[in-house]
Scaffold this motif. Structure first.
Motif, mmCIF file in Angstrom:
data_model
loop_
_atom_site.group_PDB
_atom_site.id
_atom_site.type_symbol
_atom_site.label_atom_id
_atom_site.label_comp_id
_atom_site.label_asym_id
_atom_site.label_seq_id
_atom_site.Cartn_x
_atom_site.Cartn_y
_atom_site.Cartn_z
ATOM 1 N N LEU A 170 1.086 -1.133 0.090
ATOM 2 C CA LEU A 170 -0.325 0.165 0.069
ATOM 3 C C LEU A 170 1.139 0.816 0.019
ATOM 4 C CD1 LEU A 170 -2.702 -0.853 2.614
ATOM 5 C CD2 LEU A 170 -3.155 -0.947 0.380
ATOM 6 N N TRP A 171 2.038 0.717 0.939
ATOM 7 C CA TRP A 171 2.521 2.245 0.888
ATOM 8 C C TRP A 171 3.659 2.741 -0.579
ATOM 9 C CZ3 TRP A 171 8.182 2.468 0.591
ATOM 10 C CH2 TRP A 171 8.798 3.676 0.131
ATOM 11 N N LEU A 172 3.342 1.467 -0.925
ATOM 12 C CA LEU A 172 4.447 1.833 -2.305
ATOM 13 C C LEU A 172 3.643 2.019 -3.863
ATOM 14 C CD1 LEU A 172 6.536 1.014 -4.111
ATOM 15 C CD2 LEU A 172 5.825 -1.109 -4.895
ATOM 16 N N LEU A 173 2.426 1.643 -3.401
ATOM 17 C CA LEU A 173 1.665 2.497 -4.499
ATOM 18 C C LEU A 173 1.015 3.580 -4.083
ATOM 19 C CD1 LEU A 173 -1.674 -0.651 -4.701
ATOM 20 C CD2 LEU A 173 0.157 0.003 -5.981
ATOM 21 N N VAL A 174 1.008 4.589 -2.851
ATOM 22 C CA VAL A 174 0.659 6.024 -2.401
ATOM 23 C C VAL A 174 1.728 6.801 -2.937
ATOM 24 C CG1 VAL A 174 0.682 7.096 -0.446
ATOM 25 C CG2 VAL A 174 -0.811 5.059 -0.255
ATOM 26 N N GLU A 175 3.165 5.676 -2.969
ATOM 27 C CA GLU A 175 4.076 6.720 -3.419
ATOM 28 C C GLU A 175 3.885 6.936 -5.086
ATOM 29 O OE1 GLU A 175 6.958 8.123 -1.945
ATOM 30 O OE2 GLU A 175 5.780 8.348 -0.188
ATOM 31 N N MET A 176 3.614 5.780 -5.268
ATOM 32 C CA MET A 176 3.626 5.881 -7.162
ATOM 33 C C MET A 176 2.585 6.611 -7.024
ATOM 34 S SD MET A 176 4.344 2.099 -8.287
ATOM 35 C CE MET A 176 2.991 2.211 -9.960
ATOM 36 N N VAL A 177 1.282 7.057 -6.569
ATOM 37 C CA VAL A 177 -0.117 8.258 -7.310
ATOM 38 C C VAL A 177 1.305 9.294 -7.009
ATOM 39 C CG1 VAL A 177 -2.016 8.870 -6.601
ATOM 40 C CG2 VAL A 177 -1.797 6.303 -7.341
ATOM 41 N N TYR A 178 1.705 9.796 -5.866
ATOM 42 C CA TYR A 178 2.347 10.417 -5.237
ATOM 43 C C TYR A 178 3.191 11.396 -6.469
ATOM 44 C CZ TYR A 178 5.131 14.312 -3.071
ATOM 45 O OH TYR A 178 5.584 15.085 -2.592
ATOM 46 N N CYS A 179 4.475 10.425 -7.092
ATOM 47 C CA CYS A 179 5.395 10.631 -7.994
ATOM 48 C C CYS A 179 4.672 11.145 -8.825
ATOM 49 C CB CYS A 179 5.731 9.886 -8.278
ATOM 50 S SG CYS A 179 6.973 9.385 -6.478
ATOM 51 N N TYR A 180 2.797 9.876 -9.580
ATOM 52 C CA TYR A 180 2.749 10.265 -10.824
ATOM 53 C C TYR A 180 1.986 11.865 -11.258
ATOM 54 C CZ TYR A 180 -0.486 10.320 -14.672
ATOM 55 O OH TYR A 180 -1.521 10.386 -15.852
ATOM 56 N N ARG A 181 1.202 12.380 -9.482
ATOM 57 C CA ARG A 181 0.242 13.662 -9.378
ATOM 58 C C ARG A 181 1.415 14.625 -9.318
ATOM 59 N NH1 ARG A 181 -4.129 13.590 -5.061
ATOM 60 N NH2 ARG A 181 -3.687 15.454 -6.468
ATOM 61 N N LYS A 182 2.816 14.645 -9.262
ATOM 62 C CA LYS A 182 4.163 15.314 -8.792
ATOM 63 C C LYS A 182 4.305 15.539 -10.344
ATOM 64 C CE LYS A 182 7.791 17.298 -6.125
ATOM 65 N NZ LYS A 182 8.685 16.534 -4.948
ATOM 66 N N ILE A 183 4.532 14.574 -11.150
ATOM 67 C CA ILE A 183 4.880 14.845 -12.230
ATOM 68 C C ILE A 183 3.898 15.586 -12.819
ATOM 69 C CG2 ILE A 183 6.023 12.986 -14.492
ATOM 70 C CD1 ILE A 183 7.245 11.486 -12.593
ATOM 71 N N SER A 184 2.822 14.964 -13.378
ATOM 72 C CA SER A 184 1.522 15.663 -14.339
ATOM 73 C C SER A 184 1.650 17.314 -14.038
ATOM 74 C CB SER A 184 0.020 14.978 -13.455
ATOM 75 O OG SER A 184 0.925 13.673 -13.457
#
Length: 213
Positions: A170-184
């Motif tokens: 779950l922590w990895l998924l949250v980090e991936m979503v956070y990074c995706y939103r930050k890049i977007s």
């Protein structure tokens, strides 16, 4: 001088640690009291020497008690020796060289192996003027089962492992979503900056005031 001292301290500490690790450490522990049918079993008998620098003559006597009858099964007297008993042929000496661990192994456990085992340790100490002795007895009540009992510690460890795996996923998924939103968001900001830059008229633009004159 300070530099030399600072260099010697780690070396001395490492030397002390190496000496401590090279010295065998004896820790008293209880034996397992459950055996699985058909599997090997170790009857743990540990008798630690309080001072390893004192020499002592050690003798060990193992016996098996069932229905009130005591049967000698094994002894250590200047070497291990298996005695005549119903267990003969299935006993193995599992002791240590310093004779602090005096354990005995049983192969191919049967139902008849259930009962009380007794480990008697006799030590005769060698001093200059006198030779005191001490006798220590360890009692092990063995129960033979068809299957191994569930270990609560192992079950707890397994549950915690799965919980940790779920948490890390779950922590990895949250980090991936956070990074995706930050890049977007960074891409959107960069695109807006380019749009704003292109929207500002240049001083050399032919369509500006200078061109109209």
């Amino acid at each position: 001088m300070r530099t030399l001292t600072a260099a010697l301290v780690p070396s001395v500490s490492l030397l002390i640690l190496s000496v401590r690790l090279s010295v065998s450490v004896c820790v008293d522990g209880d034996s397992d009291t459950e055996a699985v049918l058909g599997n090997p079993m170790k009857l743990t008998c540990i008798s630690c020497m309080k001072r390893e620098d004192i020499k002592a003559e050690t003798r060990v006597f193992w016996s098996y008690i069932q229905d009130g009858e005591e049967i000698s099964i094994f002894e250590y007297d200047n070497g291990p020796r298996e005695l005549e008993s119903p267990l003969k042929g299935r006993l193995q000496w599992r002791g240590s060289k310093d004779l602090q661990d005096l354990s005995l192994g049983i192969t191919n456990i049967t139902r008849n192996d259930s009962g009380t085992y007794q480990c008697v340790v006799f030590r005769l100490f060698e001093f200059d003027s006198f030779t005191p002795s001490v006798t220590i007895t360890r009692i092990i009540k063995l129960e033979v089962k068809d299957k191994a009992s569930l270990d609560p510690t192992a079950l707890y460890s397994e549950i915690m492992m799965y919980v940790l795996l779920v948490f890390l996923t779950l922590w990895l998924l949250v980090e991936m979503v956070y990074c995706y939103r930050k890049i977007s968001k960074s891409d959107e900001m960069a695109q807006d900056a380019v749009t704003d830059y292109l929207a500002v008229p240049s001083d050399k633009d032919p369509s500006g005031p200078a061109a109209s004159e």
